[in-house]
Design a protein around this motif. Structure first.
Motif, PDB file in Angstrom:
ATOM      1  N   ARG A 108      -0.453   6.058  -6.133  1.00  0.00           N
ATOM      2  CA  ARG A 108      -0.674   4.701  -6.661  1.00  0.00           C
ATOM      3  C   ARG A 108      -0.581   3.654  -5.558  1.00  0.00           C
ATOM      4  O   ARG A 108      -1.358   2.697  -5.530  1.00  0.00           O
ATOM      5  N   ALA A 109       0.362   3.828  -4.630  1.00  0.00           N
ATOM      6  CA  ALA A 109       0.513   2.878  -3.528  1.00  0.00           C
ATOM      7  C   ALA A 109      -0.719   2.888  -2.622  1.00  0.00           C
ATOM      8  O   ALA A 109      -1.180   1.835  -2.172  1.00  0.00           O
ATOM      9  N   GLU A 110      -1.259   4.074  -2.363  1.00  0.00           N
ATOM     10  CA  GLU A 110      -2.443   4.157  -1.504  1.00  0.00           C
ATOM     11  C   GLU A 110      -3.658   3.515  -2.166  1.00  0.00           C
ATOM     12  O   GLU A 110      -4.432   2.818  -1.513  1.00  0.00           O
ATOM     13  N   VAL A 111      -3.833   3.737  -3.463  1.00  0.00           N
ATOM     14  CA  VAL A 111      -4.946   3.112  -4.178  1.00  0.00           C
ATOM     15  C   VAL A 111      -4.757   1.595  -4.212  1.00  0.00           C
ATOM     16  O   VAL A 111      -5.710   0.837  -4.035  1.00  0.00           O
ATOM     17  N   SER A 112      -3.519   1.154  -4.382  1.00  0.00           N
ATOM     18  CA  SER A 112      -3.227  -0.282  -4.383  1.00  0.00           C
ATOM     19  C   SER A 112      -3.542  -0.902  -3.026  1.00  0.00           C
ATOM     20  O   SER A 112      -4.123  -1.987  -2.949  1.00  0.00           O
ATOM     21  N   ASN A 113      -3.171  -0.211  -1.951  1.00  0.00           N
ATOM     22  CA  ASN A 113      -3.484  -0.707  -0.603  1.00  0.00           C
ATOM     23  C   ASN A 113      -4.992  -0.819  -0.406  1.00  0.00           C
ATOM     24  O   ASN A 113      -5.478  -1.793   0.178  1.00  0.00           O
TER      25      ASN A 113
END
Length: 198
Positions: free
Chosen positions: A68-73
């Motif tokens: 989720r953090a990578e997609v958010s970035n």
């Protein structure tokens, strides 16, 4: 709420390290259980099985948070690229796009993740168009071809990726002639259109 890298302790790299550490502990609990089984230590075996299940749940949650953090970035980068393209800051937009593609490539390599093919394909599409907008036509066409490949793979599971895959194919077809002519303006127009959509 989607976790951003700034919300996570140590950012994405801290989460990745934590995920690896929990994964090692998870494997250790499995081996501990196997040893306990062969030595007929039933209490130790039960403890190892419980530890294995608990560590497995922690690993799954950590992996999910990292994803989720990578997609958010990538989403944050996409918004920033859109603003830079709108302002005509082509070199800066390419820099942010390069960072986004690098992060997403790392995520795909790390997990061999099919779920990241769509975001990587979209990022590569933007990256390729921005390369052309900065006059790097060979890299642009290579990136557009790679974007098309990733999006075609993602399209098998996601209808939205299928739409973006069609856009990538059309963009590559339209920009092939512009690349051979060295037409930076065609790439810049395409970048404006893409970033109005993405």
């Amino acid at each position: 709420m989607i976790a951003k890298s700034s919300d996570l302790p140590g950012g994405v790299w801290g989460m990745s390290g934590m995920r690896q550490f929990v994964g090692i502990l998870w494997i250790g609990a499995f081996i501990w259980g196997i040893v306990a089984l062969f030595q007929a230590e039933w209490t130790t075996l039960v403890i190892a099985i419980v530890a294995w299940f608990v560590l497995g749940m922690i690993f799954a949650r950590t992996n999910s948070a990292l994803h989720r953090a990578e997609v958010s970035n990538a989403s944050e980068d996409s918004v920033q690229i859109g603003h830079l393209v709108h302002a005509g800051a082509w070199a800066d937009a390419l820099t942010v796009s390069t960072r986004s593609v690098t992060r997403l490539r790392r995520a795909v390599r790390r997990d061999n993740s099919q779920g990241m093919s769509g975001p990587l394909g979209a990022a590569l599409l933007n990256y390729g168009v921005l390369q052309g907008a900065n006059g790097r036509f060979d890299v642009a066409m290579t990136s557009l071809g790679e974007a098309e490949s990733h999006l075609a793979r993602a399209a098998k599971q996601n209808p939205h990726a299928a739409q973006i895959s069609t856009v990538a194919s059309e963009a590559r077809r339209l920009l092939t002639e512009s690349a051979s002519l060295g037409d930076v303006d065609a790439f810049r127009d395409m970048a404006r259109e893409l970033n109005a959509v993405l």
